[in-house]
Motif scaffolding. Structure first.
Motif, mmCIF file in Angstrom:
data_model
loop_
_atom_site.group_PDB
_atom_site.id
_atom_site.type_symbol
_atom_site.label_atom_id
_atom_site.label_comp_id
_atom_site.label_asym_id
_atom_site.label_seq_id
_atom_site.Cartn_x
_atom_site.Cartn_y
_atom_site.Cartn_z
ATOM 1 N N ILE A 140 0.852 -1.192 0.000
ATOM 2 C CA ILE A 140 0.000 0.000 0.000
ATOM 3 C C ILE A 140 0.883 1.235 0.000
ATOM 4 N N GLU A 141 0.553 2.186 -0.887
ATOM 5 C CA GLU A 141 1.366 3.388 -1.059
ATOM 6 C C GLU A 141 0.725 4.645 -0.479
ATOM 7 N N ARG A 142 -0.594 4.652 -0.388
ATOM 8 C CA ARG A 142 -1.278 5.861 0.071
ATOM 9 C C ARG A 142 -2.610 5.502 0.715
ATOM 10 N N VAL A 143 -2.907 6.154 1.830
ATOM 11 C CA VAL A 143 -4.207 6.032 2.481
ATOM 12 C C VAL A 143 -4.745 7.449 2.671
ATOM 13 N N GLY A 144 -5.973 7.669 2.271
ATOM 14 C CA GLY A 144 -6.537 9.009 2.404
ATOM 15 C C GLY A 144 -8.005 8.962 2.760
ATOM 16 N N ILE A 145 -8.480 10.017 3.407
ATOM 17 C CA ILE A 145 -9.912 10.160 3.675
ATOM 18 C C ILE A 145 -10.281 11.617 3.424
ATOM 19 N N ARG A 146 -11.382 11.792 2.725
ATOM 20 C CA ARG A 146 -11.763 13.131 2.268
ATOM 21 C C ARG A 146 -13.208 13.424 2.672
ATOM 22 N N PHE A 147 -13.402 14.630 3.186
ATOM 23 C CA PHE A 147 -14.735 15.084 3.558
ATOM 24 C C PHE A 147 -15.012 16.410 2.852
ATOM 25 N N ILE A 148 -16.141 16.475 2.153
ATOM 26 C CA ILE A 148 -16.573 17.718 1.518
ATOM 27 C C ILE A 148 -17.771 18.239 2.301
ATOM 28 N N ASN A 149 -17.612 19.426 2.870
ATOM 29 C CA ASN A 149 -18.642 20.037 3.708
ATOM 30 C C ASN A 149 -19.234 21.257 3.003
ATOM 31 N N PHE A 150 -20.540 21.428 3.136
ATOM 32 C CA PHE A 150 -21.205 22.601 2.583
ATOM 33 C C PHE A 150 -21.811 23.411 3.721
ATOM 34 N N LEU A 151 -21.442 24.691 3.774
ATOM 35 C CA LEU A 151 -21.985 25.601 4.783
ATOM 36 C C LEU A 151 -22.812 26.666 4.090
ATOM 37 N N GLU A 152 -24.075 26.720 4.412
ATOM 38 C CA GLU A 152 -24.923 27.762 3.838
ATOM 39 C C GLU A 152 -24.553 29.084 4.501
ATOM 40 N N SER A 153 -23.875 29.942 3.761
ATOM 41 C CA SER A 153 -23.311 31.145 4.349
ATOM 42 C C SER A 153 -23.153 32.216 3.286
ATOM 43 N N ALA A 154 -23.184 33.459 3.719
ATOM 44 C CA ALA A 154 -23.080 34.587 2.790
ATOM 45 C C ALA A 154 -21.661 34.790 2.299
ATOM 46 N N SER A 155 -20.666 34.411 3.117
ATOM 47 C CA SER A 155 -19.285 34.680 2.734
ATOM 48 C C SER A 155 -18.327 33.844 3.561
ATOM 49 N N ILE A 156 -17.071 33.794 3.123
ATOM 50 C CA ILE A 156 -16.026 33.111 3.880
ATOM 51 C C ILE A 156 -15.832 33.783 5.227
ATOM 52 N N ASP A 157 -15.808 35.119 5.230
ATOM 53 C CA ASP A 157 -15.577 35.856 6.474
ATOM 54 C C ASP A 157 -16.605 35.524 7.550
ATOM 55 N N SER A 158 -17.844 35.302 7.150
ATOM 56 C CA SER A 158 -18.906 35.072 8.132
ATOM 57 C C SER A 158 -18.957 33.640 8.630
ATOM 58 N N SER A 159 -18.301 32.713 7.935
ATOM 59 C CA SER A 159 -18.412 31.308 8.319
ATOM 60 C C SER A 159 -17.108 30.673 8.783
ATOM 61 N N LEU A 160 -15.965 31.257 8.382
ATOM 62 C CA LEU A 160 -14.682 30.636 8.691
ATOM 63 C C LEU A 160 -13.795 31.551 9.527
ATOM 64 N N ASN A 161 -12.848 30.922 10.208
ATOM 65 C CA ASN A 161 -11.895 31.667 11.020
ATOM 66 C C ASN A 161 -10.741 32.186 10.155
#
Length: 260
Positions: free
Chosen positions: A129-150
């Motif tokens: 085995i050469e690579r193990v990965g896990i991926r999560f795609i999240n959707f946030l209902e938000s007006a902008s990056i500034d209002s939802s993220l740090n």
């Protein structure tokens, strides 16, 4: 972002904003591609699982001579089947285990990942085995990056020219990508805004996508430690998510609004 919260410090949530989740294992096969479904079928039968392995027809349209020589197709998935809460796709170099929607939660999802990984190990398909990965795609209902993220993004400004020559500029879309390292594991955080999304009730929404791909790469990853590696990657992805997202932007999905 000032720090990464420990996964143990994160409050449970009722409805994770995960719209897609997938675990991928990349490997070198010790058997011919056409033998893999049969070996897996034997292991599935031992477990009393009646899942039918099917061809992915679009992948089989690509000639085998091209799939085996062109690096682009090295990790192509040729076969698929469903089991409990997951959809499994695999080929001569990659196994992908995707969560069905709606996301069932890590307890259920990780248990099914463990079952499928064990089947593959017992089948003898994977040489190393050469690579193990896990991926999560999240959707946030938000007006902008500034209002939802740090984090803060300068979404508008005016060019330095004075008077009538000054040009106002407003961001039409934003894409951010950062790769973090934690020991020998990595996580790629990708953020896009605005993104349009249609939910399971066919309601159109607009917001921010937080895409986290946590992975570990090594020449020969210990097959017996796969479950522990996957759990560590999940904890890393989860910690980055909760360190990136403002708790107030998650609204009522928190059981407890305050993180400990």
């Amino acid at each position: 972002m000032n720090y990464i919260r420990s996964a143990n410090d994160i409050s449970s949530i009722d409805s994770p904003p995960i719209v897609d989740a997938a675990c991928e294992i990349r490997y070198n096969s010790r058997v011919e591609t056409n033998l893999i479904p049969g070996l897996l079928h034997v292991e599935l039968a031992k477990e009393g699982v009646n899942s039918q392995i099917a061809d992915i027809e679009s992948a089989h349209l690509i000639p085998a001579s091209i799939r085996s020589t062109d690096p682009v197709f090295r990790n192509i998935h040729l076969f698929e089947f469903d089991h409990n809460s997951v959809k499994i796709r695999f080929g001569p170099g990659s196994l992908a285990i995707s969560a069905c929607t709606p996301y069932p939660g890590w307890t259920i999802y990780s248990a099914d990942i463990g079952i499928i990984v064990s089947l593959f190990i017992r089948s003898g398909v994977m040489e190393d085995i050469e690579r193990v990965g896990i991926r999560f795609i999240n959707f946030l209902e938000s007006a902008s990056i500034d209002s939802s993220l740090n984090m803060s993004v300068n979404s508008s400004f005016t060019t330095e020219e004075s008077g009538e020559n000054a040009i106002p500029l407003v961001a039409d879309s934003t894409s951010i990508s950062v790769t973090y390292k934690s020991g020998d594991q990595y996580a790629r955080l990708s953020i896009q805004s605005p993104v349009k999304f249609t939910d399971s009730a066919n309601s159109d929404k607009e917001g921010v996508v937080v895409d986290i791909d946590a992975f570990y790469e090594e020449d020969d990853i210990d097959q017996n430690a796969l479950s522990a590696t996957i759990n560590h990657l999940h904890d890393l992805a989860k910690s980055i998510f909760f360190s990136s997202v403002k708790s107030e932007s998650l609204g009522n999905i928190y059981r407890n609004q305050e993180l400990s």
